[in-house]
Design a protein around this motif. Structure first.
Motif, PDB file in Angstrom:
ATOM      1  N   ALA A  33       0.835  -1.205   0.000  1.00  0.00           N
ATOM      2  CA  ALA A  33       0.000   0.000   0.000  1.00  0.00           C
ATOM      3  C   ALA A  33       0.867   1.252   0.000  1.00  0.00           C
ATOM      4  O   ALA A  33       0.594   2.215  -0.729  1.00  0.00           O
ATOM      5  N   PHE A  34       1.920   1.247   0.806  1.00  0.00           N
ATOM      6  CA  PHE A  34       2.846   2.383   0.857  1.00  0.00           C
ATOM      7  C   PHE A  34       3.470   2.638  -0.512  1.00  0.00           C
ATOM      8  O   PHE A  34       3.496   3.771  -0.999  1.00  0.00           O
ATOM      9  N   LEU A  35       3.967   1.591  -1.151  1.00  0.00           N
ATOM     10  CA  LEU A  35       4.656   1.745  -2.436  1.00  0.00           C
ATOM     11  C   LEU A  35       3.706   2.172  -3.548  1.00  0.00           C
ATOM     12  O   LEU A  35       4.117   2.823  -4.511  1.00  0.00           O
ATOM     13  N   SER A  36       2.426   1.821  -3.408  1.00  0.00           N
ATOM     14  CA  SER A  36       1.451   2.223  -4.430  1.00  0.00           C
ATOM     15  C   SER A  36       1.141   3.710  -4.358  1.00  0.00           C
ATOM     16  O   SER A  36       0.646   4.299  -5.319  1.00  0.00           O
ATOM     17  N   PHE A  37       1.453   4.332  -3.222  1.00  0.00           N
ATOM     18  CA  PHE A  37       1.095   5.731  -2.988  1.00  0.00           C
ATOM     19  C   PHE A  37       2.290   6.675  -3.019  1.00  0.00           C
ATOM     20  O   PHE A  37       2.194   7.806  -3.496  1.00  0.00           O
ATOM     21  N   SER A  38       3.424   6.218  -2.523  1.00  0.00           N
ATOM     22  CA  SER A  38       4.574   7.115  -2.363  1.00  0.00           C
ATOM     23  C   SER A  38       5.394   7.212  -3.646  1.00  0.00           C
ATOM     24  O   SER A  38       5.873   6.201  -4.164  1.00  0.00           O
ATOM     25  N   PRO A  39       5.626   8.436  -4.156  1.00  0.00           N
ATOM     26  CA  PRO A  39       6.416   8.602  -5.379  1.00  0.00           C
ATOM     27  C   PRO A  39       7.910   8.772  -5.137  1.00  0.00           C
ATOM     28  O   PRO A  39       8.708   8.647  -6.055  1.00  0.00           O
ATOM     29  N   VAL A  40       8.308   9.068  -3.890  1.00  0.00           N
ATOM     30  CA  VAL A  40       9.730   9.278  -3.602  1.00  0.00           C
ATOM     31  C   VAL A  40      10.014   8.788  -2.184  1.00  0.00           C
ATOM     32  O   VAL A  40       9.487   9.323  -1.207  1.00  0.00           O
ATOM     33  N   TYR A  41      10.837   7.756  -2.094  1.00  0.00           N
ATOM     34  CA  TYR A  41      11.120   7.146  -0.797  1.00  0.00           C
ATOM     35  C   TYR A  41      12.515   6.529  -0.819  1.00  0.00           C
ATOM     36  O   TYR A  41      13.113   6.287  -1.883  1.00  0.00           O
ATOM     37  N   ARG A  42      13.041   6.278   0.355  1.00  0.00           N
ATOM     38  CA  ARG A  42      14.268   5.516   0.480  1.00  0.00           C
ATOM     39  C   ARG A  42      13.983   4.302   1.358  1.00  0.00           C
ATOM     40  O   ARG A  42      12.922   4.215   1.988  1.00  0.00           O
ATOM     41  N   TRP A  43      14.935   3.369   1.392  1.00  0.00           N
ATOM     42  CA  TRP A  43      14.728   2.144   2.157  1.00  0.00           C
ATOM     43  C   TRP A  43      15.886   1.912   3.128  1.00  0.00           C
ATOM     44  O   TRP A  43      16.987   2.410   2.944  1.00  0.00           O
TER      45      TRP A  43
END
Length: 326
Positions: free
Chosen positions: A255-265
């Protein structure tokens, strides 16, 4: 926009509707349209109830199908039919038209927030988030309240809110120009920027910034044309291995990845489990990144626990994960 702003917008649209001769010709038409406008200005956010299930469902669906093109038509007919049932002597056509206006305005103004909507579904499922207007804008809210006060003091609601919306339209143009100026300033600071996300705050001249280049992420703020970079992260692709494939299958991470356009891990290995965390870079607040997804995996890559949502301290995040485990 926030709930309070949508409420005052409903009253404003109901007041504006008095410029319609059919609405103004009878008390029942005026009252029914006002009620429909207030309901129509709220109903797309009925998907907020998804929070009662879990954050993953809420994040994946909030401002999704309920804010889509078919939903706009559906909600307007539903609201008009409901109000018409209470006021059967009302003019159906104009009741539906103003219901449609109220629902459409709700979806339209949400496009300008950093959160955005999937307003063009089913044409595209892409999130449209222009970031020009904060979720709660004190100027927009205040001018609506002022208009309602003028109405209560005897001012003509139609002309009052017509002038008000002309002013708000000019305000949107101003915010668009300001955002473009900030983008130009960011490009001078980071010339190799590939993607720039600029989001408004509650403060008129302050903007949140998240920039992607070929090799790095930059996070900062802008005050007018002055850009300050707070954090710089190396841009590493998500590893293509068993751990991350298992993590991305988890409902909260997905769900997070479907919404967030810019992230780090981040990944951290402990004695008896592995923790994978994804961090959205758009919402930095007081040195903290509150929107995250976290999953704990066994050595056999089974999910022990996971969570996604907005948490404003590491301590609270740990509590959330423990609750999910329990």
């Amino acid at each position: 926009m926030d709930t309070a702003t949508h409420v005052v917008m409903g009253f404003a649209i109901g007041g504006l509707a008095t410029l319609d001769p059919v609405v103004a010709e009878s008390t029942v038409n005026t009252q029914s349209v006002l009620i429909a406008a207030v309901i129509g200005s709220q109903i797309p956010d009925i998907d907020t109830l998804l929070k009662l299930r879990n954050n993953a469902v809420y994040i994946r669906n909030h401002r999704g199908i309920t804010h889509s093109l078919p939903a706009i038509l559906f909600w307007s007919v539903l609201v008009a039919a409901f109000v018409y049932f209470i006021f059967p002597e009302a003019n159906w056509t104009h009741l539906w038209i103003w219901s449609l206006v109220a629902v459409s305005v709700h979806v339209f103004v949400d496009i300008f927030n950093a959160y955005g909507t999937q307003a063009l579904r089913p044409i595209t499922s892409r999130w449209i988030a222009l970031g020009m207007i904060n979720t709660f804008d004190p100027y927009i809210f205040g001018i609506h309240v002022l208009g309602i006060v003028i109405w209560l003091l005897g001012g003509h609601p139609g002309y009052t809110f017509l002038v008000m919306y002309i002013i708000i339209a000019l305000y949107y143009v101003l915010r668009f120009i300001m955002q473009k100026m900030v983008k130009s300033a960011v490009l001078k600071t980071i010339p190799d920027a590939e993607r720039i996300i600029i989001a408004s705050t509650m403060y008129f001249n302050q903007w949140r910034i998240a920039v992607t280049t070929k090799d790095h992420f930059y996070v900062g703020r802008a005050y007018r044309r002055s850009v300050t970079i707070f954090d710089k992260f190396k841009r590493d692709s998500v590893p293509d291995n068993d751990i991350f494939r298992a993590a991305q299958k988890d409902k909260n991470v997905s769900a997070f990845l479907s919404f967030s356009p810019v992230y780090r891990w981040e990944i951290q290995r402990y004695d008896d489990y592995t923790e994978v965390r994804f961090i959205d870079l758009r919402y930095r607040s007081n040195g903290h990144y509150p929107f995250v997804a976290i999953v704990k995996l066994t050595d056999e890559l089974e999910v022990i626990t996971s969570y996604t949502g907005w948490v404003y301290s590491e301590e609270k995040l740990r509590k959330k994960v423990r609750v999910a485990t329990d």
